[in-house]
Design an enzyme around this catalytic site. Structure first.
Site, PDB file in Angstrom:
ATOM      1  N   CYS A 138      44.865  40.994  36.919  1.00  0.00           N
ATOM      2  CA  CYS A 138      44.881  39.606  37.377  1.00  0.00           C
ATOM      3  C   CYS A 138      43.674  39.398  38.283  1.00  0.00           C
ATOM      4  O   CYS A 138      43.057  40.353  38.756  1.00  0.00           O
ATOM      5  CB  CYS A 138      46.180  39.289  38.110  1.00  0.00           C
ATOM      6  SG  CYS A 138      46.524  40.342  39.535  1.00  0.00           S
ATOM      7  N   HIS A 191      43.600  49.918  45.288  1.00  0.00           N
ATOM      8  CA  HIS A 191      42.909  48.857  44.551  1.00  0.00           C
ATOM      9  C   HIS A 191      41.637  48.445  45.288  1.00  0.00           C
ATOM     10  O   HIS A 191      41.595  47.416  45.961  1.00  0.00           O
ATOM     11  CB  HIS A 191      43.869  47.668  44.400  1.00  0.00           C
ATOM     12  CG  HIS A 191      43.286  46.458  43.743  1.00  0.00           C
ATOM     13  ND1 HIS A 191      42.225  46.492  42.859  1.00  0.00           N
ATOM     14  CD2 HIS A 191      43.633  45.139  43.841  1.00  0.00           C
ATOM     15  CE1 HIS A 191      41.944  45.270  42.452  1.00  0.00           C
ATOM     16  NE2 HIS A 191      42.786  44.426  43.040  1.00  0.00           N
ATOM     17  N   GLY A 202      42.071  36.818  41.486  1.00  0.00           N
ATOM     18  CA  GLY A 202      42.262  35.768  42.473  1.00  0.00           C
ATOM     19  C   GLY A 202      41.679  34.444  42.022  1.00  0.00           C
ATOM     20  O   GLY A 202      40.698  34.412  41.286  1.00  0.00           O
ATOM     21  N   CYS A 216      38.873  40.723  41.336  1.00  0.00           N
ATOM     22  CA  CYS A 216      39.447  42.026  40.964  1.00  0.00           C
ATOM     23  C   CYS A 216      39.000  42.538  39.602  1.00  0.00           C
ATOM     24  O   CYS A 216      39.260  43.698  39.268  1.00  0.00           O
ATOM     25  CB  CYS A 216      40.971  41.953  41.007  1.00  0.00           C
ATOM     26  SG  CYS A 216      41.606  41.484  42.629  1.00  0.00           S
TER      27      CYS A 216
END
Length: 417
Positions: free
Chosen positions: A401, A371, A403, A115
């Site tokens: 954040c 997103h 993954g 991300c």
């Protein structure tokens, strides 16, 4: 230029200078942003980009970069694409760049840190410029979540047996959100109330036209799923905001991950979205020589790791780390773009860091806007700088954040006041 160099020397000899005054100085060797644009964000699987290929989306945005900046493509030495789900992304960005009009001596690559890939692309280009490896480059983030992504392969048995964290890297993102909710007692109500505010802010921003200077229209083709007929369309605005969303309406939505918990829903989690964003970067001296408008200064970015099972709280670690490196505090930051992967992690980060929500995600976040994984890191910068310009504020902080248990944060200074 001589005055700027003298100011830089004086600042280095003056230990009383605060971190804020240091990052807001203007020096010839600064890495600056001269263009920051994005596509509309379209609903995954049913929006304007559901039948669009990655190469075409990147090509279309690169064409807009050339048109909007009036830059000679020969001046761009490297293009870096942040993308998560497409294993052929490196091929796609190279082909798209050549088709858009960049010469074959303009290089291209792709990066993937889940991300944060878009912010990682910015960092990659900025670092090259700072080190003198290139003078000018483009950072792009793009993701077509409508395209099926391959399931991750299981880890080797020996690796799995080495650490519980290894197995936790395979946890679905929804499970990690429920872990955060349970571990830190982030209630369903607090998550729904946060999500409602995100939708309401996005609605307000969309109605007021605040997104207009961020978004460039993209022409593409949409296929009718019933007839197969292809229709040419022009995507011009974000499709995610649901006007009229309230806490009461969100509270009625069923849990999205019942196998893991009952607090995260489709209403308080980020949307599945297609989209892209791009930044044109170069040294300040180069921008001045080329008569390019300077929008902002890239200050820096950093990354950190944490337990994969609670990956959502990554910004609560990355943000203090980044601010500490530049000797500034949250009070020095004017606008914050925090990725709303899930309301659970967003609420935790706000409470943990004591973030003033009045300056965070002023135009809504990923819950309302979407997103697109590889694009978010660049999209947040485009949106954040636009909001800084609207408010005539200076310091932008972005974070997300990641993954597998990571967090990343970036710092920028708006120069259009």
């Amino acid at each position: 230029m001589a005055v700027e160099r003298l100011n830089a020397i004086v600042s280095q000899l003056s230990p009383s200078k605060s971190g804020l005054s240091t990052i807001t100085q203007k020096n010839p060797d600064d890495v600056v942003i001269t263009l920051a644009i994005r596509t509309p964000l379209a609903k995954g699987f049913k929006g304007a980009f559901k039948d669009t290929q990655l190469d075409y989306l990147v090509y279309s945005l690169l064409m807009k970069v050339i048109q909007k900046s009036n830059i000679d493509p020969q001046m761009v030495e490297d293009i870096c694409l942040g993308n998560v789900n497409d294993p052929t992304a490196a091929y796609m960005v190279r082909a798209a760049a050549l088709a858009a009009g960049f010469p074959n001596n303009t290089a291209a690559s792709s990066v993937n840190r889940f991300c944060s890939s878009g912010l990682k692309a910015i960092q990659d280009i900025a670092n090259q410029i700072s080190l003198g490896n290139i003078d000018c480059g483009i950072a792009i983030g793009a993701e077509l979540m409508s395209a099926a992504s391959p399931d991750p392969q299981p880890f080797h048995e020996e690796i799995l047996n080495r650490s519980k964290d290894v197995a936790d890297c395979m946890q679905p993102m929804g499970q990690t959100s429920e872990n955060v909710g349970k571990d830190f007692d982030i209630s369903r109500e607090s998550q729904d109330r946060f999500a409602a505010e995100s939708y309401q802010r996005a609605e307000r921003a969309q109605k007021a036209g605040w997104f207009d200077d961020e978004i460039v229209p993209i022409a593409t083709t949409v296929k009718d799923p019933k007839t197969g007929q292809e229709v040419r369309v022009m995507a011009t605005k974000d499709e995610g905001p649901r006007w009229g969303t309230t806490y009461e309406s969100l509270s009625k939505i069923r849990p999205a991950f019942p196998d893991y918990g009952d607090r995260s829903t489709g209403g308080n989690s980020s949307q599945v979205t297609d989209g892209a964003a791009a930044l044109l970067l170069m040294k300040r001296s180069t921008a001045l020589a080329m008569k390019q408008p300077i929008l902002a200064k890239y200050v820096g970015a950093t990354v950190t790791g944490l337990a994969p099972r609670i990956m959502g709280i990554g910004p609560s670690l990355a943000i203090p780390k980044l601010l500490g490196k530049y000797n500034i505090s949250l009070e020095d930051v004017d606008v914050i773009e925090l990725n709303e992967a899930f309301a659970s992690m967003a609420v935790y980060c706000v409470e943990r860091l004591g973030i003033d929500t009045a300056k965070m995600n002023v135009r809504g976040g990923a819950i309302a806007l979407g997103h697109p994984l590889g694009a978010t890191g660049t999209r947040q910068v485009v949106t954040g700088l636009s909001e800084c310009r609207r408010q005539r504020k200076r310091v932008l902080l972005t974070s997300m954040c990641i993954g597998t248990g990571q967090g990343m944060a970036g710092l920028f200074v708006n120069e259009v006041l």
